[in-house]
Write a protein that holds these residues in place. Structure first.
Motif, PDB file in Angstrom:
ATOM      1  N   LEU A 157       2.520  -5.820  -2.907  1.00 39.13           N
ATOM      2  CA  LEU A 157       2.036  -6.888  -2.029  1.00 39.13           C
ATOM      3  C   LEU A 157       2.902  -8.138  -2.129  1.00 39.13           C
ATOM      4  CD1 LEU A 157      -1.724  -6.299  -2.734  1.00 39.13           C
ATOM      5  CD2 LEU A 157      -0.632  -6.100  -0.482  1.00 39.13           C
ATOM      6  N   ARG A 158       3.367  -8.439  -3.323  1.00 38.87           N
ATOM      7  CA  ARG A 158       4.248  -9.596  -3.506  1.00 38.87           C
ATOM      8  C   ARG A 158       5.528  -9.409  -2.694  1.00 38.87           C
ATOM      9  NH1 ARG A 158       8.478  -9.745  -6.331  1.00 38.87           N
ATOM     10  NH2 ARG A 158       7.937  -8.090  -7.802  1.00 38.87           N
ATOM     11  N   ARG A 159       6.118  -8.235  -2.783  1.00 40.87           N
ATOM     12  CA  ARG A 159       7.350  -7.968  -2.031  1.00 40.87           C
ATOM     13  C   ARG A 159       7.107  -7.949  -0.524  1.00 40.87           C
ATOM     14  NH1 ARG A 159       8.021  -4.336  -6.359  1.00 40.87           N
ATOM     15  NH2 ARG A 159       7.286  -2.642  -5.035  1.00 40.87           N
ATOM     16  N   GLN A 160       5.989  -7.357  -0.099  1.00 40.57           N
ATOM     17  CA  GLN A 160       5.658  -7.315   1.331  1.00 40.57           C
ATOM     18  C   GLN A 160       5.518  -8.715   1.909  1.00 40.57           C
ATOM     19  OE1 GLN A 160       2.084  -4.962   1.646  1.00 40.57           O
ATOM     20  NE2 GLN A 160       3.205  -3.034   1.730  1.00 40.57           N
TER      21      GLN A 160
ATOM     22  N   ILE B 273       2.554  -7.592 -16.270  1.00 40.29           N
ATOM     23  CA  ILE B 273       1.365  -7.285 -15.472  1.00 40.29           C
ATOM     24  C   ILE B 273       1.719  -6.256 -14.399  1.00 40.29           C
ATOM     25  CG2 ILE B 273      -0.264  -8.222 -13.767  1.00 40.29           C
ATOM     26  CD1 ILE B 273      -0.127 -10.883 -15.435  1.00 40.29           C
ATOM     27  N   GLU B 274       2.822  -6.486 -13.692  1.00 37.34           N
ATOM     28  CA  GLU B 274       3.211  -5.588 -12.605  1.00 37.34           C
ATOM     29  C   GLU B 274       3.577  -4.196 -13.097  1.00 37.34           C
ATOM     30  OE1 GLU B 274       4.781  -8.785  -9.269  1.00 37.34           O
ATOM     31  OE2 GLU B 274       6.250  -7.470 -10.230  1.00 37.34           O
TER      32      GLU B 274
ATOM     33  N   LEU C  54      -4.286   0.170 -15.181  1.00 31.98           N
ATOM     34  CA  LEU C  54      -3.512  -1.076 -15.236  1.00 31.98           C
ATOM     35  C   LEU C  54      -2.186  -0.936 -14.493  1.00 31.98           C
ATOM     36  CD1 LEU C  54      -3.945  -2.455 -18.862  1.00 31.98           C
ATOM     37  CD2 LEU C  54      -4.938  -3.330 -16.750  1.00 31.98           C
ATOM     38  N   TYR C  55      -1.532   0.218 -14.651  1.00 31.16           N
ATOM     39  CA  TYR C  55      -0.265   0.456 -13.971  1.00 31.16           C
ATOM     40  C   TYR C  55      -0.460   0.436 -12.443  1.00 31.16           C
ATOM     41  CZ  TYR C  55       4.107   2.594 -12.551  1.00 31.16           C
ATOM     42  OH  TYR C  55       5.320   2.852 -11.941  1.00 31.16           O
ATOM     43  N   SER C  56      -1.530   1.081 -11.970  1.00 32.31           N
ATOM     44  CA  SER C  56      -1.795   1.122 -10.522  1.00 32.31           C
ATOM     45  C   SER C  56      -2.050  -0.267  -9.965  1.00 32.31           C
ATOM     46  CB  SER C  56      -3.000   2.023 -10.231  1.00 32.31           C
ATOM     47  OG  SER C  56      -2.714   3.347 -10.588  1.00 32.31           O
ATOM     48  N   ILE C  57      -2.819  -1.063 -10.672  1.00 29.84           N
ATOM     49  CA  ILE C  57      -3.081  -2.437 -10.231  1.00 29.84           C
ATOM     50  C   ILE C  57      -1.779  -3.234 -10.212  1.00 29.84           C
ATOM     51  CG2 ILE C  57      -4.208  -4.616 -10.857  1.00 29.84           C
ATOM     52  CD1 ILE C  57      -6.544  -2.841 -11.916  1.00 29.84           C
ATOM     53  N   GLY C  58      -0.995  -3.095 -11.255  1.00 31.70           N
ATOM     54  CA  GLY C  58       0.290  -3.804 -11.325  1.00 31.70           C
ATOM     55  C   GLY C  58       1.224  -3.418 -10.198  1.00 31.70           C
ATOM     56  N   ARG C  59       1.276  -2.149  -9.879  1.00 32.91           N
ATOM     57  CA  ARG C  59       2.140  -1.689  -8.784  1.00 32.91           C
ATOM     58  C   ARG C  59       1.660  -2.263  -7.461  1.00 32.91           C
ATOM     59  NH1 ARG C  59       6.920  -0.661 -10.438  1.00 32.91           N
ATOM     60  NH2 ARG C  59       6.293  -2.703  -9.956  1.00 32.91           N
TER      61      ARG C  59
ATOM     62  N   ALA D 283      -2.979 -13.779  -6.559  1.00 31.95           N
ATOM     63  CA  ALA D 283      -3.412 -13.483  -5.187  1.00 31.95           C
ATOM     64  C   ALA D 283      -3.253 -14.707  -4.286  1.00 31.95           C
ATOM     65  CB  ALA D 283      -4.865 -12.998  -5.188  1.00 31.95           C
ATOM     66  N   ASP D 284      -3.691 -15.855  -4.770  1.00 28.55           N
ATOM     67  CA  ASP D 284      -3.560 -17.087  -3.986  1.00 28.55           C
ATOM     68  C   ASP D 284      -2.092 -17.401  -3.704  1.00 28.55           C
ATOM     69  OD1 ASP D 284      -6.312 -17.384  -3.977  1.00 28.55           O
ATOM     70  OD2 ASP D 284      -6.334 -18.969  -5.507  1.00 28.55           O
ATOM     71  N   ALA D 285      -1.239 -17.193  -4.695  1.00 27.87           N
ATOM     72  CA  ALA D 285       0.189 -17.514  -4.537  1.00 27.87           C
ATOM     73  C   ALA D 285       0.854 -16.640  -3.484  1.00 27.87           C
ATOM     74  CB  ALA D 285       0.907 -17.375  -5.880  1.00 27.87           C
ATOM     75  N   ILE D 286       0.424 -15.383  -3.370  1.00 24.54           N
ATOM     76  CA  ILE D 286       1.072 -14.499  -2.397  1.00 24.54           C
ATOM     77  C   ILE D 286       0.255 -14.340  -1.110  1.00 24.54           C
ATOM     78  CG2 ILE D 286       2.392 -13.275  -4.148  1.00 24.54           C
ATOM     79  CD1 ILE D 286       0.472 -10.941  -3.924  1.00 24.54           C
TER      80      ILE D 286
END
Length: 73
Positions: free
Chosen positions: A19-22, A44-45, A9-14, A60-63
């Protein structure tokens, strides 16, 4: 929850956060788009909350990415 599951879960959140920041989105930008509290996205992150697949799809759609990239560990 096992330690392995927590790590997953931590890896997915990271990945979501990276990706959000990128893609130049703040947590507030994403939350406004998908009607989510910032504290939930933060959880979540940081791997503290297990998001549903529909929530992951909305993020995913939002970013502007495909859901599967969240799982690239």
């Amino acid at each position: 929850m096992t330690d392995t599951e927590k790590t997953y879960l931590y890896s997915i959140g990271r990945n979501i956060a990276k990706l959000r920041r990128q893609n130049k989105f703040s947590q507030l930008d994403v939350c406004a788009e998908i009607k989510m509290e910032k504290s939930n996205l933060s959880a979540i992150e940081n791997g503290r909350q297990n998001a549903s697949i529909l929530t992951l799809k909305r993020i995913a759609d939002a970013i502007g990415v495909e859901v599967q990239v969240f799982f690239d560990l």
